[in-house]
Scaffold this motif. Structure first.
Motif, short mmCIF file in Angstrom:
data_model
loop_
_atom_site.label_atom_id
_atom_site.label_comp_id
_atom_site.label_asym_id
_atom_site.label_seq_id
_atom_site.Cartn_x
_atom_site.Cartn_y
_atom_site.Cartn_z
N GLY A 181 10.69 -7.66 2.71
CA GLY A 181 10.31 -7.18 1.38
C GLY A 181 8.82 -7.35 1.14
N ASP A 182 8.25 -8.47 1.61
CA ASP A 182 6.80 -8.69 1.48
C ASP A 182 6.02 -7.63 2.25
OD1 ASP A 182 7.22 -10.94 -0.06
OD2 ASP A 182 7.11 -12.33 1.63
N ALA A 189 7.06 -4.60 3.06
CA ALA A 189 7.21 -3.32 2.37
C ALA A 189 6.23 -3.23 1.20
CB ALA A 189 8.65 -3.15 1.87
N ARG A 190 6.13 -4.29 0.43
CA ARG A 190 5.20 -4.32 -0.70
C ARG A 190 3.76 -4.19 -0.20
NH1 ARG A 190 2.20 -8.32 -3.14
NH2 ARG A 190 1.83 -8.11 -5.39
N LEU A 233 3.12 -0.56 0.67
CA LEU A 233 3.08 0.26 -0.54
C LEU A 233 1.77 0.06 -1.29
CD1 LEU A 233 6.76 -0.26 -1.80
CD2 LEU A 233 5.79 1.85 -0.88
N ARG A 234 1.29 -1.19 -1.35
CA ARG A 234 0.02 -1.48 -2.02
C ARG A 234 -1.15 -0.88 -1.23
NH1 ARG A 234 -0.21 -5.65 -5.84
NH2 ARG A 234 1.66 -5.52 -7.14
N GLU A 253 -1.31 2.74 -1.85
CA GLU A 253 -1.85 2.99 -3.20
C GLU A 253 -3.38 2.89 -3.17
OE1 GLU A 253 -1.42 1.15 -7.74
OE2 GLU A 253 -0.33 0.25 -6.06
N SER A 276 17.25 2.09 1.55
CA SER A 276 17.05 0.65 1.58
C SER A 276 18.39 -0.07 1.53
CB SER A 276 16.18 0.20 0.41
OG SER A 276 16.80 0.50 -0.83
N TYR A 298 14.70 -7.18 1.73
CA TYR A 298 15.35 -6.02 2.35
C TYR A 298 15.91 -6.41 3.71
CZ TYR A 298 13.09 -2.82 -0.98
OH TYR A 298 12.69 -2.16 -2.11
N ASP A 321 -1.36 -8.27 -0.44
CA ASP A 321 -1.51 -7.47 -1.65
C ASP A 321 -2.06 -6.08 -1.33
OD1 ASP A 321 -1.17 -7.31 -4.48
OD2 ASP A 321 -3.33 -7.47 -4.71
N GLY A 322 -2.11 -5.74 -0.04
CA GLY A 322 -2.49 -4.40 0.36
C GLY A 322 -3.90 -4.26 0.91
#
Length: 354
Positions: A123-124, A126-127, A130-131, A134, A145, A153, A333-334
């Motif tokens: 999950g980390d 995936a985030r 996504l970040r 962005e 999912s 996930y 954090d991306g």
């Protein structure tokens, strides 16, 4: 590449410019998109080639006038120092590109060893992606999912797409992410405060869309429909709109449940299946051509990790290029730019050295 090859690129660029200026070309969006991507791809080559040609012409002129005005001699020296830099840059750009660099991407993140902690780490990741998307201005969509009990996930599939056709697309940045990612931290389920190691696997496929060079026989497919699952709430469908497609010859299974209708889920699942079959075909071709090729790790085994995320030391380490940094929180954090830059630089250096 030789000078004639550079001239060929310049000629192709001029031809593409004319075609893209023709309104009739844009009547076929797929053709226009393909031409636009190629135009963007060779644009940097054309820019550097023109700058190099201009510098060579200017140095000849400066040396001619240096006899009358010494200041032109200094200008000639500056241009002489600039030319080797431009030549090296042009040589790098002329190295054959990865044909998928302009493509979009499908990411699959799978939990592995470590149980619930691995699912939380998935999950980390995936985030993080996504970040990162962005930050880059890309569009994303979670196609499918399988959530875990604590909010991570077990398995998640994400589509990442560039909003405009560009030479350095999503694949050029994320293609290095395929492999096993290892995490070292104190799990939320650990009562004694001990650091555990677990892993999650990332698979990356070029999403070539309509350009995928694969044919799928409908007789080779088993299509099942089911009710979408999730954490609850209005986002969970109450009808059997989710779709699972099994490609019988290869055993590849693709699910999509996040579109609004069964028809949309089926169409998106077929796009993912085409991308996976295309990647499989190219992998098999590469295996025949090179026994020692680099490939993504297909098993989530901690011993085959490509990257380690160490929480106690706030450290991220990419083991392929020796990259280390103590900014793990910002990376998750991306902020992946420095990691991606290091991997791309190593890849370019290897390509130029061949």
């Amino acid at each position: 590449m030789t000078a004639p090859a550079v001239e060929a690129v310049l000629a192709e660029h001029a031809e593409l410019e004319l075609r893209l200026a023709d309104p009739s070309v844009h009547a076929d969006p797929a053709t226009a998109r393909k031409l636009g991507r190629r135009y963007s791809e060779i644009g940097p080559i054309v820019a550097v080639a023109r700058e190099l040609n201009a510098a060579r012409a200017d140095i000849a002129t400066a040396r001619e006038f240096a006899a009358q005005d010494p200041s032109f001699g200094a200008e000639a020296d500056e241009l002489a120092a600039k030319i080797p830099v431009l030549e090296r840059r042009l040589a790098e750009l002329l190295v054959p590109r990865d044909p998928h660099d302009a493509d979009d991407v499908i990411l699959e993140i799978k939990s592995g060893e470590g149980g619930e902690e691995s699912a939380l780490f998935a999950g980390d990741l995936a985030r993080m992606y996504l970040r990162y998307a962005e930050r880059r201005g890309w569009s994303t969509q979670i196609i499918d999912s399988v959530p875990s009990d604590l909010g991570g996930y077990k398995d998640v599939t994400i589509s990442v797409r560039s909003r405009e056709p560009v030479a350095d697309g999503v694949w050029s940045a994320l293609k290095f992410e395929g492999g096993v990612h290892r995490v070292q931290r104190v799990p939320v389920t650990e009562s004694q405060g001990r650091i555990h190691t677990s892993a999650a696997g990332v698979l990356v496929y070029p999403d070539t869309g309509e350009d995928a060079d694969v044919e799928i026989d409908e007789n080779d497919l088993r299509i099942d429909v089911f009710r979408s699952s999730g954490h609850g709430g209005q986002s969970v469908n109450t009808t059997d709109s989710a779709v699972r497609i099994t490609h019988l010859p290869t055993g590849i299974v693709v699910s999509c449940q996040n579109e609004r209708s069964q028809l949309q889920n089926r169409a998106r699942a077929m796009e993912v299946l085409r991308a996976r079959l295309q990647a499989l075909a190219e992998e098999e071709a590469a295996a025949k051509a090179s026994a020692d090729r680099r490939s993504q790790v297909r098993t989530v085994d901690r011993s085959e990790r490509i990257r380690t995320y160490n929480f106690p030391e706030n450290r991220i380490s990419d083991h392929r290029v020796g990259y280390k940094a103590h900014n793990l929180s910002s990376v998750l954090d991306g902020d992946l730019d420095a990691v991606v830059d290091a991997l791309q630089a190593a890849d370019r250096a290897e390509a130029v050295g061949k």
